[in-house]
Write a protein that holds these residues in place. Sequence first.
Motif, PDB file in Angstrom:
ATOM      1  N   ASN A 151     -36.692  19.567  23.462  1.00  0.00           N
ATOM      2  CA  ASN A 151     -35.445  19.394  24.224  1.00  0.00           C
ATOM      3  C   ASN A 151     -34.297  20.294  23.770  1.00  0.00           C
ATOM      4  OD1 ASN A 151     -36.698  17.301  25.736  1.00  0.00           O
ATOM      5  ND2 ASN A 151     -36.224  15.838  24.115  1.00  0.00           N
ATOM      6  N   PRO A 210     -31.832  23.183  24.558  1.00  0.00           N
ATOM      7  CA  PRO A 210     -31.360  23.768  25.822  1.00  0.00           C
ATOM      8  C   PRO A 210     -31.915  25.171  26.059  1.00  0.00           C
ATOM      9  CG  PRO A 210     -29.550  22.680  24.700  1.00  0.00           C
ATOM     10  CD  PRO A 210     -30.708  22.678  23.749  1.00  0.00           C
ATOM     11  N   GLY A 257     -27.224  19.085  24.552  1.00  0.00           N
ATOM     12  CA  GLY A 257     -27.825  19.081  25.876  1.00  0.00           C
ATOM     13  C   GLY A 257     -26.830  18.600  26.921  1.00  0.00           C
ATOM     14  N   LYS A 258     -27.327  18.344  28.111  1.00  0.00           N
ATOM     15  CA  LYS A 258     -26.471  17.939  29.222  1.00  0.00           C
ATOM     16  C   LYS A 258     -26.113  16.453  29.134  1.00  0.00           C
ATOM     17  CE  LYS A 258     -28.577  21.319  32.354  1.00  0.00           C
ATOM     18  NZ  LYS A 258     -29.359  21.491  33.601  1.00  0.00           N
ATOM     19  N   TRP A 259     -24.848  16.138  29.407  1.00  0.00           N
ATOM     20  CA  TRP A 259     -24.431  14.742  29.450  1.00  0.00           C
ATOM     21  C   TRP A 259     -25.098  14.012  30.608  1.00  0.00           C
ATOM     22  CZ3 TRP A 259     -22.459  11.406  26.228  1.00  0.00           C
ATOM     23  CH2 TRP A 259     -21.730  11.873  25.122  1.00  0.00           C
ATOM     24  N   SER A 260     -25.485  14.741  31.642  1.00  0.00           N
ATOM     25  CA  SER A 260     -26.149  14.098  32.788  1.00  0.00           C
ATOM     26  C   SER A 260     -27.493  13.493  32.400  1.00  0.00           C
ATOM     27  CB  SER A 260     -26.346  15.111  33.927  1.00  0.00           C
ATOM     28  OG  SER A 260     -27.104  16.233  33.485  1.00  0.00           O
ATOM     29  N   ASP A 261     -28.074  13.950  31.270  1.00  0.00           N
ATOM     30  CA  ASP A 261     -29.346  13.386  30.801  1.00  0.00           C
ATOM     31  C   ASP A 261     -29.161  12.096  30.006  1.00  0.00           C
ATOM     32  OD1 ASP A 261     -31.001  15.332  31.881  1.00  0.00           O
ATOM     33  OD2 ASP A 261     -30.849  16.642  30.131  1.00  0.00           O
ATOM     34  N   ARG A 300     -32.094  13.979  23.905  1.00  0.00           N
ATOM     35  CA  ARG A 300     -31.878  15.124  24.782  1.00  0.00           C
ATOM     36  C   ARG A 300     -30.457  15.685  24.728  1.00  0.00           C
ATOM     37  NH1 ARG A 300     -35.767  15.785  28.901  1.00  0.00           N
ATOM     38  NH2 ARG A 300     -37.441  14.232  28.811  1.00  0.00           N
ATOM     39  N   THR A 301     -29.455  14.807  24.691  1.00  0.00           N
ATOM     40  CA  THR A 301     -28.073  15.272  24.795  1.00  0.00           C
ATOM     41  C   THR A 301     -27.490  15.642  23.435  1.00  0.00           C
ATOM     42  OG1 THR A 301     -27.715  13.913  26.757  1.00  0.00           O
ATOM     43  CG2 THR A 301     -25.758  14.663  25.589  1.00  0.00           C
TER      44      THR A 301
END
Length: 381
Positions: A126, A128, A213-217, A227-228
């Motif tokens: 995970n 990015p 990583g993405k906050w959307s995850d 992930r984030t």
Amino acid sequence: MEIDHRPTLPVLPTLLVLNATTSSLIALRLRWPIRLAAFVSYTCILGLAYQCTTRNMHRDYVMGCSLANQFLHAFHLLWLTDPLMELHHERDHVHPSQLSFIRRIYWALCTLYSYRGVGWNYQVANVPERIKTPKWRFALQKLSSALRCYVFIDAIQLYILHTNPQDRLQHCLYGLARFSTMYAFLALYYALFATVSVTIGLSEPQDWPAVFGKWSDAYTIRRFWGRTYHQMIRRYTTSTGKWACRLLGLKPGTWASSYTQLYVGFAVSGLMHCGGDLMVRPSIYGASLTYFIAQAVAISVEDAIIDVAKRTRLRCPELLTRCLGYAWVFLWLGISTPWLFNWTIQAGVSDKQRLPFSLIEMGFWGLVTGSIKFASVVHSL
């Protein structure tokens, strides 16, 4: 406040000695009895470092965590893997064992500090996406990112300094503010290190994917941590968890193996942060551990609820599910994050401004706003 009679820690010499010891042991690939004796000496040096202080409790905590992090990475590389035989980088043109001793030392240092394994055959999960971009553009983008982080930290710290959480809502907001500050500091340091490393030619822009990583995850606690959030310590938390499973004879892929790795991973992460407790004051050792064990417990509860929902075939619109998930993650982080800073309470340390200066308090808000706009333009290049 009680006077600290410990000697002042010589930070740079200490780090140089520890790094030189670890990289030399990797480069020499000694037999295990000699390696064990050398590792014991390494541990003794580390013990002496923990009897010193930086004369600032916040810096003591950070330095204590950093030293523990170094120790755990060294343990992983020296005892849980064989770097010269098992690891290689995408730009390695010859086998590492064929390099001269000095070049093996440099290779070992690269291995030691490639925490996420970007470009290596052990890259953790995970990370990015890696993006190729011209060096000048990369440097400008990272500097603009560092500026945004600085202003964000400035604003959040002003809130922390002028708030006194009394009810549950304020307590939750305070927890999120403390967590946001820690998050932004990591992003700030990462951006600055990346800029310097790429500018002087030690690395390439693609070697520095986003630290987070993405906050959307992050619509579950498990996904947030997996992930984030940054994966800088995943190399040794994962290897230690798998080693524990092998020791217990647990079959990979089973429920027992999965949750053993989960709890061992968070326990190791907690012990690393307890290194900060130890350097601040030996009597508060363990103050940071509760927070990390609590994360594993929260993930276990979360998994159980999700499993029940699947078994009962509970139907819910995906958008609503995601919104509930995000709300749960932010609520949990708000509630639990203050536990990570229990050491400040036990050590009698109050919140204070940790930036060298506040742009907002100095009245440069207009300049800051303009700088942010300029940084946004640069970042979009």
